[in-house]
Write an enzyme that holds these catalytic residues in place. Structure first.
Site, mmCIF file in Angstrom:
data_model
loop_
_atom_site.group_PDB
_atom_site.id
_atom_site.type_symbol
_atom_site.label_atom_id
_atom_site.label_comp_id
_atom_site.label_asym_id
_atom_site.label_seq_id
_atom_site.Cartn_x
_atom_site.Cartn_y
_atom_site.Cartn_z
ATOM 1 N N ASP A 47 17.713 8.973 25.611
ATOM 2 C CA ASP A 47 16.599 8.912 24.663
ATOM 3 C C ASP A 47 15.618 7.819 25.079
ATOM 4 O O ASP A 47 14.402 7.968 24.953
ATOM 5 C CB ASP A 47 17.112 8.588 23.248
ATOM 6 C CG ASP A 47 17.858 9.768 22.654
ATOM 7 O OD1 ASP A 47 17.941 10.811 23.340
ATOM 8 O OD2 ASP A 47 18.362 9.631 21.525
ATOM 9 N N ASP A 51 11.729 8.175 25.839
ATOM 10 C CA ASP A 51 10.694 7.407 25.137
ATOM 11 C C ASP A 51 9.773 6.699 26.108
ATOM 12 O O ASP A 51 8.570 6.576 25.875
ATOM 13 C CB ASP A 51 11.332 6.381 24.195
ATOM 14 C CG ASP A 51 11.922 7.062 22.974
ATOM 15 O OD1 ASP A 51 11.584 8.240 22.751
ATOM 16 O OD2 ASP A 51 12.722 6.437 22.261
ATOM 17 N N GLU A 128 22.511 41.778 18.433
ATOM 18 C CA GLU A 128 22.080 40.379 18.285
ATOM 19 C C GLU A 128 22.388 39.921 16.861
ATOM 20 O O GLU A 128 22.402 40.738 15.950
ATOM 21 C CB GLU A 128 20.551 40.265 18.450
ATOM 22 C CG GLU A 128 20.040 40.652 19.796
ATOM 23 C CD GLU A 128 18.524 40.903 19.759
ATOM 24 O OE1 GLU A 128 17.846 40.409 18.834
ATOM 25 O OE2 GLU A 128 18.044 41.600 20.658
ATOM 26 N N LYS A 130 21.631 38.629 13.203
ATOM 27 C CA LYS A 130 20.467 38.725 12.334
ATOM 28 C C LYS A 130 20.387 37.415 11.553
ATOM 29 O O LYS A 130 21.113 37.202 10.582
ATOM 30 C CB LYS A 130 20.596 39.923 11.390
ATOM 31 C CG LYS A 130 19.376 40.114 10.526
ATOM 32 C CD LYS A 130 19.476 41.406 9.741
ATOM 33 C CE LYS A 130 18.284 41.628 8.838
ATOM 34 N NZ LYS A 130 17.946 40.519 7.957
ATOM 35 N N ASP A 132 19.155 34.535 9.170
ATOM 36 C CA ASP A 132 18.487 34.505 7.878
ATOM 37 C C ASP A 132 17.467 33.369 7.891
ATOM 38 O O ASP A 132 17.757 32.243 7.502
ATOM 39 C CB ASP A 132 19.537 34.280 6.789
ATOM 40 C CG ASP A 132 19.037 34.719 5.434
ATOM 41 O OD1 ASP A 132 17.931 35.279 5.371
ATOM 42 O OD2 ASP A 132 19.752 34.499 4.445
ATOM 43 N N ARG A 151 4.873 36.199 9.286
ATOM 44 C CA ARG A 151 4.848 37.651 9.353
ATOM 45 C C ARG A 151 3.849 38.236 8.354
ATOM 46 O O ARG A 151 3.169 39.215 8.637
ATOM 47 C CB ARG A 151 6.252 38.174 9.060
ATOM 48 C CG ARG A 151 6.358 39.645 8.963
ATOM 49 C CD ARG A 151 7.804 40.064 8.851
ATOM 50 N NE ARG A 151 7.892 41.508 8.894
ATOM 51 C CZ ARG A 151 7.871 42.281 7.829
ATOM 52 N NH1 ARG A 151 7.766 41.747 6.638
ATOM 53 N NH2 ARG A 151 7.943 43.594 7.953
ATOM 54 N N GLU A 194 12.767 34.038 15.075
ATOM 55 C CA GLU A 194 13.183 33.681 13.730
ATOM 56 C C GLU A 194 13.314 32.165 13.659
ATOM 57 O O GLU A 194 14.056 31.566 14.442
ATOM 58 C CB GLU A 194 14.529 34.372 13.455
ATOM 59 C CG GLU A 194 14.913 34.454 12.016
ATOM 60 C CD GLU A 194 14.196 35.567 11.246
ATOM 61 O OE1 GLU A 194 13.333 36.274 11.829
ATOM 62 O OE2 GLU A 194 14.487 35.705 10.050
ATOM 63 N N TYR A 246 13.268 36.826 20.073
ATOM 64 C CA TYR A 246 13.974 38.056 20.426
ATOM 65 C C TYR A 246 13.078 39.249 20.750
ATOM 66 O O TYR A 246 13.575 40.321 21.076
ATOM 67 C CB TYR A 246 14.972 38.463 19.331
ATOM 68 C CG TYR A 246 14.357 38.549 17.938
ATOM 69 C CD1 TYR A 246 14.561 37.529 17.029
ATOM 70 C CD2 TYR A 246 13.578 39.645 17.549
ATOM 71 C CE1 TYR A 246 14.012 37.584 15.754
ATOM 72 C CE2 TYR A 246 13.017 39.709 16.285
ATOM 73 C CZ TYR A 246 13.234 38.679 15.392
ATOM 74 O OH TYR A 246 12.687 38.726 14.140
ATOM 75 N N LYS A 335 24.571 44.992 8.066
ATOM 76 C CA LYS A 335 24.685 43.837 7.168
ATOM 77 C C LYS A 335 26.148 43.464 6.926
ATOM 78 O O LYS A 335 27.013 44.328 6.769
ATOM 79 C CB LYS A 335 24.037 44.159 5.816
ATOM 80 C CG LYS A 335 22.543 44.438 5.908
ATOM 81 C CD LYS A 335 21.737 43.197 6.130
ATOM 82 C CE LYS A 335 21.618 42.380 4.881
ATOM 83 N NZ LYS A 335 20.335 42.361 4.231
ATOM 84 N N CYS A 429 29.023 6.496 -16.746
ATOM 85 C CA CYS A 429 29.593 6.922 -15.470
ATOM 86 C C CYS A 429 31.003 7.487 -15.689
ATOM 87 O O CYS A 429 31.827 6.830 -16.330
ATOM 88 C CB CYS A 429 29.633 5.731 -14.520
ATOM 89 S SG CYS A 429 30.628 6.029 -13.056
ATOM 90 N N CYS A 432 33.722 4.877 -14.312
ATOM 91 C CA CYS A 432 33.972 3.534 -14.862
ATOM 92 C C CYS A 432 33.545 3.381 -16.318
ATOM 93 O O CYS A 432 33.818 2.364 -16.935
ATOM 94 C CB CYS A 432 33.279 2.487 -14.001
ATOM 95 S SG CYS A 432 31.485 2.557 -14.130
ATOM 96 N N CYS A 447 25.034 5.204 -11.302
ATOM 97 C CA CYS A 447 25.922 4.216 -11.880
ATOM 98 C C CYS A 447 25.635 2.933 -11.115
ATOM 99 O O CYS A 447 25.754 2.904 -9.895
ATOM 100 C CB CYS A 447 27.385 4.622 -11.682
ATOM 101 S SG CYS A 447 28.472 3.259 -12.093
ATOM 102 N N CYS A 452 32.453 -0.433 -10.383
ATOM 103 C CA CYS A 452 32.869 0.966 -10.506
ATOM 104 C C CYS A 452 33.784 1.297 -9.323
ATOM 105 O O CYS A 452 33.391 1.094 -8.171
ATOM 106 C CB CYS A 452 31.635 1.865 -10.490
ATOM 107 S SG CYS A 452 32.054 3.600 -10.478
#
Ligand code: IVH
Length: 698
Positions: A47, A51, A128, A130, A132, A151, A194, A246, A335, A429, A432, A447, A452
């Site tokens: 990283d 950077d 493939e 599907k 959601d 879409r 998607e 896709y 499905k 709470c 406690c 709380c 607690c």
């Protein structure tokens, strides 16, 4: 022109060229490493190295703003919020799919299309997942990402280019540099994919929101769709959205494959993220045999999938089969059975989280959802129960999707008998019994009782942490054991622990990987407890865990009051005289010291000799780019917590206050801001995001 002058000029020209070619090289390198990280999940540099490259690129762009092109990695979240989305007409209809609920439906589909065209008998099928998510359409001209749309109704969508740019899995230029094979890219290419939030990221996001006392999201799909369809790209950038591509919707000026299987390969070669769960089969039965076990295995997928798509591999044949409405005949969605059921809500329980947040949960009449018995489900927060009017005794619709914790969608109002009971959030709470509290601008109830039991572990953890009393060797396991055995009932008890108490807590099981003998562990811990007695007053104030008091405010308080005797007597007005202490923090401090439990803790600390006096150096803010500037933070920032943003501002010499006034230099704006946002706008205070804040410090 003098020869010398000419040389100088040439030199300047060459230098410019070298910088320009370095700039092009950097853009390609960063886009490539971005691809390795976000698409392949296999980074080849750290990283920090990434950077460094990005900073070099930013420096060049600062010197040559005219060079910046839309495919520069700095352009991902650079756009300003929009007033509304423009409409985009898709180059070809963005179709949807007919559903098959099981193998018989899939076979019936096959029979229907076989009758239309007997070439179907020899057809291959691609399967493939599907996903959601939200269908998006991406346009590339000469390999550069130029437009992205939703879409919409399939003919016309909304232009969400600026939001989609923030999605790092979307290549800004194709082919992504560093791909091995040479591949031709059409002059104009439009692809469909998607967009979604992976399940793990979704849960982490909700955990983060819950701890901040903010509203949690119901499911990954709506969160992704909401984030992509709001007007500020910075807010989209703060959501962990990714995508899988896709389909090729349209292409001009170049060849693209004509089979679905090859399209997936081709898209992969260009550098697009493509599912690796897809497979090609020589006949429908093999495809069905592959799909059926996925119903049980679907939790293994890193995203929510509501089925698998079966596509005729030969796209020419698929196109010739035509459509029924908006559904192409050449593909079908197989499905999975829905993971939604109704059951009785027997009770509403309340859990106390790590930060004291109270979260309601549903106690359900046990019910099976997709092979798992579900007895509990989240109710998000108390507002959610009220908004949905969920009553104890209701029949409720419960959904279990992916690995997301099951949640209550809402009540079945028609099934009510009249005996259902409206729910009232607890006043105390459940762990406690102390009264619960609510803070302005947050949805959560807390709380705030330091004793607690649900929170004591966290308080002790904070007390012994590095920035606080820094008690080395007091790990979470030992802390939990000491609390469990009743040896630690508050943080002051740490100072009366005996060697025997610690030995009892260091059980064999805990030491499995520890080579040190228990005696040595106990001696070391006792020594570091002893050392911690001489920590500064600022550290002790930090360690007490007073709401809103971080390391810098603790330093200011220590410098101002000199010891805890004086600080404990300070009033709200007096506290607000100190730079950086606003009304909320001041109230938090007074409240903390007024609690009998905390007074007892202070007494015990004093008796144990943990009662430092302020040192002269404490409380001095660092000088920096923000010296003399006051900031107010509102809403959830993309990557920083409030405390982190505050620490950042303070480390650059700035001040953070709680309320917006004419004196406020900048409002740092996050998602779901409070009333501070309106006030800042009304007063004409400059408004910036987290990224701009970082830039400002430079
Ligand atoms: S193909 C002709 N493939 O499912 C092509 N759709 O109900 C039609 N979806 O609106 C779409 N993953 O948003 C296709 N691998 C996939 C998909 C997929 C998810 C969504 C897509 C579409 C909906 C169809």
């Amino acid at each position: 022109m003098q020869p010398q002058q000419k040389r100088g000029c040439e030199l300047g020209y060459n230098l410019r060229m070298t910088t320009k070619s370095r700039y092009e090289e950097l853009k390609a390198q960063i886009n490539f490493h971005n691809y390795r990280y976000h698409v392949l999940d296999a980074p080849v540099i750290s990283d920090l190295e990434f950077d460094k490259l990005l900073n070099e690129l930013k420096r060049i762009e600062a010197d040559h703003p005219d060079w910046v092109t839309p495919d520069s990695p700095t352009q991902r979240a650079g756009a300003k919020p929009a007033d509304r989305f423009e409409k985009v007409r898709h180059p070809a209809p963005i179709l949807s799919l007919a559903n098959a609920f099981g193998a018989e439906d899939a076979r019936a589909w096959y029979e229907r299309i076989r009758k239309i065209d007997d070439r179907v008998e020899k057809a291959k099928f691609v399967v493939e997942p599907k996903i959601d998510g939200l269908s998006v359409v991406l346009h590339y001209r000469d390999g550069v990402f130029v437009q992205g749309a939703t879409r919409g109704d399939g003919e016309v969508g909304e232009d969400i280019t600026s939001n989609l740019r923030t999605v790092r899995a979307i290549p800004l230029r194709i082919p992504v540099e560093g791909r091995k094979s040479k591949v031709e890219v059409p002059k104009y290419l439009v692809v469909r994919g998607e967009a979604f939030i992976p399940t793990k990221e979704f849960e982490a996001l909700n955990r983060q929101l819950e701890e901040a006392g903010e509203k949690t999201y119901q499911n990954p799909r709506n969160t992704a769709a909401g984030a992509l369809r709001q007007l500020d790209p910075k807010l989209t950038a703060s959501r962990p959205i990714t995508l899988l591509v896709y389909q090729i919707i349209h292409s001009e000026g170049g060849k693209v494959p004509t089979s679905q299987w090859e399209i997936l390969e081709y898209l992969k070669t260009l550098g697009f993220p493509v599912t690796d769960v897809s497979k090609r089969f020589n006949n429908l039965e093999d495809a069905i045999a592959y799909i059926e076990p996925w119903d049980k295995k679907r939790d293994e997928l890193p995203y929510e999938a509501d089925g698998m798509v079966i596509k005729i591999d030969d796209l020419t044949l698929a196109a010739e089969l035509g459509f029924v409405g908006k559904d192409p005949r050449g593909a079908i969605a197989f499905k999975f059975p829905a993971r939604e059921v109704t059951t009785r809500l027997n009770d509403i329980g309340v859990a106390v989280g790590r930060t004291g947040v109270l979260t309601p949960y549903a106690v359900l009449e046990p019910v099976e959802i997709g092979g798992v018995i579900v007895e509990r489900a989240t109710l998000h927060n108390f507002d959610y129960i009220a908004e949905k009017d969920i009553r104890v005794g209701d029949r409720v619709l419960v959904k279990r999707a992916g690995e997301v914790i099951p949640y209550v969608i809402g009540p079945v109002v028609d099934a009510r008998s009249g005996k259902e009971k409206k729910y009232k959030p607890p006043q105390t709470c459940p762990a406690c019994g102390q009264p619960v509290e609510h803070f302005e601008g947050e949805v959560a109830w807390y709380c705030v009782n330091a004793a607690c039991p649900a929170q004591l572990v966290r308080n002790v953890e904070h007390f012994v942490s590095r920035g606080a009393m820094d008690i080395v060797g007091m790990g979470i396991k030992i802390v939990e054991k000491l609390i469990e055995t009743g040896k630690v009932r508050d943080v002051a008890d740490i100072y009366t622990l005996t060697r025997a108490d610690i030995l009892e807590a260091v059980t064999k099981k805990d030491r499995k990987t520890d080579k040190e003998p228990p005696g040595k562990i106990a001696d070391n811990l006792l020594a570091s407890i002893e050392t911690s007695k001489s920590r500064s007053l600022a550290r002790l104030i930090t360690a007490l865990g007073i709401r809103g008091v971080g390391e810098v405010s603790a330093g200011d308080l220590a410098a101002h009051y000199g010891n805890l005797d004086a600080l404990s007597k300070a009033g709200v007005d007096d506290l607000q005289q100190i730079e950086g202490i606003g009304p909320n923090i001041a109230e938090g401090i007074v409240d903390w010291f007024s609690r009998p439990f905390n007074q007892k803790v202070l007494k015990k600390l004093k008796a144990a000799g943990v009662w430092p006096q302020a040192q002269k150096t404490e409380g001095r803010r660092q000088e920096g780019a923000f010296t003399g500037l006051t900031f107010v933070i509102t809403g959830t920032l993309p990557t920083w917590s409030r405390e982190e943003a505050k620490a950042f501002i303070e480390s650059h010499g700035g001040k953070v206050t709680d309320s917006v006034s004419k004196k406020t230099g900048y409002l740092v704006l996050g998602e779901n801001p409070g009333s501070k946002f309106e006030k800042a706008k009304a007063l004409g205070v400059k408004i910036i995001g987290e990224e701009e804040l970082r830039k400002l410090a430079e």
